[in-house]
Scaffold this motif. Structure first.
Motif, PDB file in Angstrom:
ATOM      1  N   SER A  17       0.834  -1.205   0.000  1.00 36.48           N
ATOM      2  CA  SER A  17       0.000   0.000   0.000  1.00 36.48           C
ATOM      3  C   SER A  17       0.868   1.254   0.000  1.00 36.48           C
ATOM      4  CB  SER A  17      -0.904   0.029   1.239  1.00 36.48           C
ATOM      5  OG  SER A  17      -1.785  -1.070   1.265  1.00 36.48           O
ATOM      6  N   VAL A  64      -8.789   0.417 -11.020  1.00 35.03           N
ATOM      7  CA  VAL A  64      -8.417   0.640  -9.616  1.00 35.03           C
ATOM      8  C   VAL A  64      -9.594   0.503  -8.656  1.00 35.03           C
ATOM      9  CG1 VAL A  64      -6.585   2.193 -10.393  1.00 35.03           C
ATOM     10  CG2 VAL A  64      -8.753   3.156  -9.570  1.00 35.03           C
ATOM     11  N   PHE A  68      -8.274   1.361  -4.719  1.00 34.24           N
ATOM     12  CA  PHE A  68      -7.883   2.743  -4.428  1.00 34.24           C
ATOM     13  C   PHE A  68      -9.066   3.494  -3.834  1.00 34.24           C
ATOM     14  CE2 PHE A  68      -4.353   3.308  -7.890  1.00 34.24           C
ATOM     15  CZ  PHE A  68      -3.756   2.145  -7.444  1.00 34.24           C
ATOM     16  N   MET A  83      -3.836   3.789  -1.872  1.00 29.36           N
ATOM     17  CA  MET A  83      -3.677   2.719  -2.857  1.00 29.36           C
ATOM     18  C   MET A  83      -3.331   1.425  -2.132  1.00 29.36           C
ATOM     19  SD  MET A  83      -1.607   4.787  -5.825  1.00 29.36           S
ATOM     20  CE  MET A  83      -0.109   4.921  -4.841  1.00 29.36           C
ATOM     21  N   LEU A  86      -1.576  -3.106  -4.330  1.00 31.02           N
ATOM     22  CA  LEU A  86      -0.914  -2.572  -5.519  1.00 31.02           C
ATOM     23  C   LEU A  86      -0.409  -3.693  -6.423  1.00 31.02           C
ATOM     24  CD1 LEU A  86       0.866   0.434  -3.861  1.00 31.02           C
ATOM     25  CD2 LEU A  86      -0.593   0.575  -5.879  1.00 31.02           C
ATOM     26  N   ASP A  90       0.395  -0.909 -11.757  1.00 30.77           N
ATOM     27  CA  ASP A  90       0.099   0.413 -11.182  1.00 30.77           C
ATOM     28  C   ASP A  90       1.326   1.324 -11.213  1.00 30.77           C
ATOM     29  OD1 ASP A  90      -1.875  -1.235  -8.692  1.00 30.77           O
ATOM     30  OD2 ASP A  90      -2.615  -0.132 -10.440  1.00 30.77           O
ATOM     31  N   TYR A  94       2.278   9.556 -10.907  1.00 36.28           N
ATOM     32  CA  TYR A  94       0.928   9.962 -10.541  1.00 36.28           C
ATOM     33  C   TYR A  94       0.856  11.480 -10.413  1.00 36.28           C
ATOM     34  CZ  TYR A  94      -0.516   5.171  -9.779  1.00 36.28           C
ATOM     35  OH  TYR A  94      -0.853   3.846  -9.964  1.00 36.28           O
TER      36      TYR A  94
END
Length: 126
Positions: A17, A64, A68, A83, A86, A90, A94
């Motif tokens: 995460s 997602v 997410f 998030m 994962l 991914d 971002y």
């Protein structure tokens, strides 16, 4: 001058995460949707998640959903992206974003008239 500054990116193993944060300045963001896009080399920037001005309505890309969670703290002009679970896919830079002059999530998702942060790298390894 309006600025969006992301933080919280990093490297994590698959299944792990991360929590991204984005602090806005230069205006009050309370009236505007905020959200996240991501981009990998050679690909277009893609929508990840968005949240309405009052933080009531979230929207997510199918890729997602269920993993997410987007949230915002209007008192701090900040939007977050939690998030979980994962995946290697991914991995991306971002970007935090918000509308310049419109007020709908649909406008923000089009991405054609937005404010953008500088981006934060998320790397997920297998």
């Amino acid at each position: 001058q309006v600025q969006l500054v992301e933080s919280g990116g990093g490297a994590v193993q698959a299944g792990g995460s991360l929590r991204l944060s984005c602090a806005g300045s230069g205006r009050t963001f309370i009236s505007y949707p905020m959200g996240w896009f991501r981009q990998t080399p050679g690909k277009e920037r893609e929508f990840v998640a968005a949240i309405s001005a009052r933080g009531v309505i979230p929207e997510y890309a199918d890729s997602v959903k269920g993993r997410f969670t987007i949230s915002r703290d209007n008192a701090k002009n900040t939007v977050y992206l939690q998030m979980n679970s994962l995946k290697v896919e991914d991995t991306a830079v971002y970007y935090c974003t918000s509308n310049r002059a419109t007020y709908t999530i649909a406008s923000m998702v089009r991405g054609t008239d937005n404010y953008w942060g500088q981006g934060t790298q998320v790397t997920v390894s297998s």
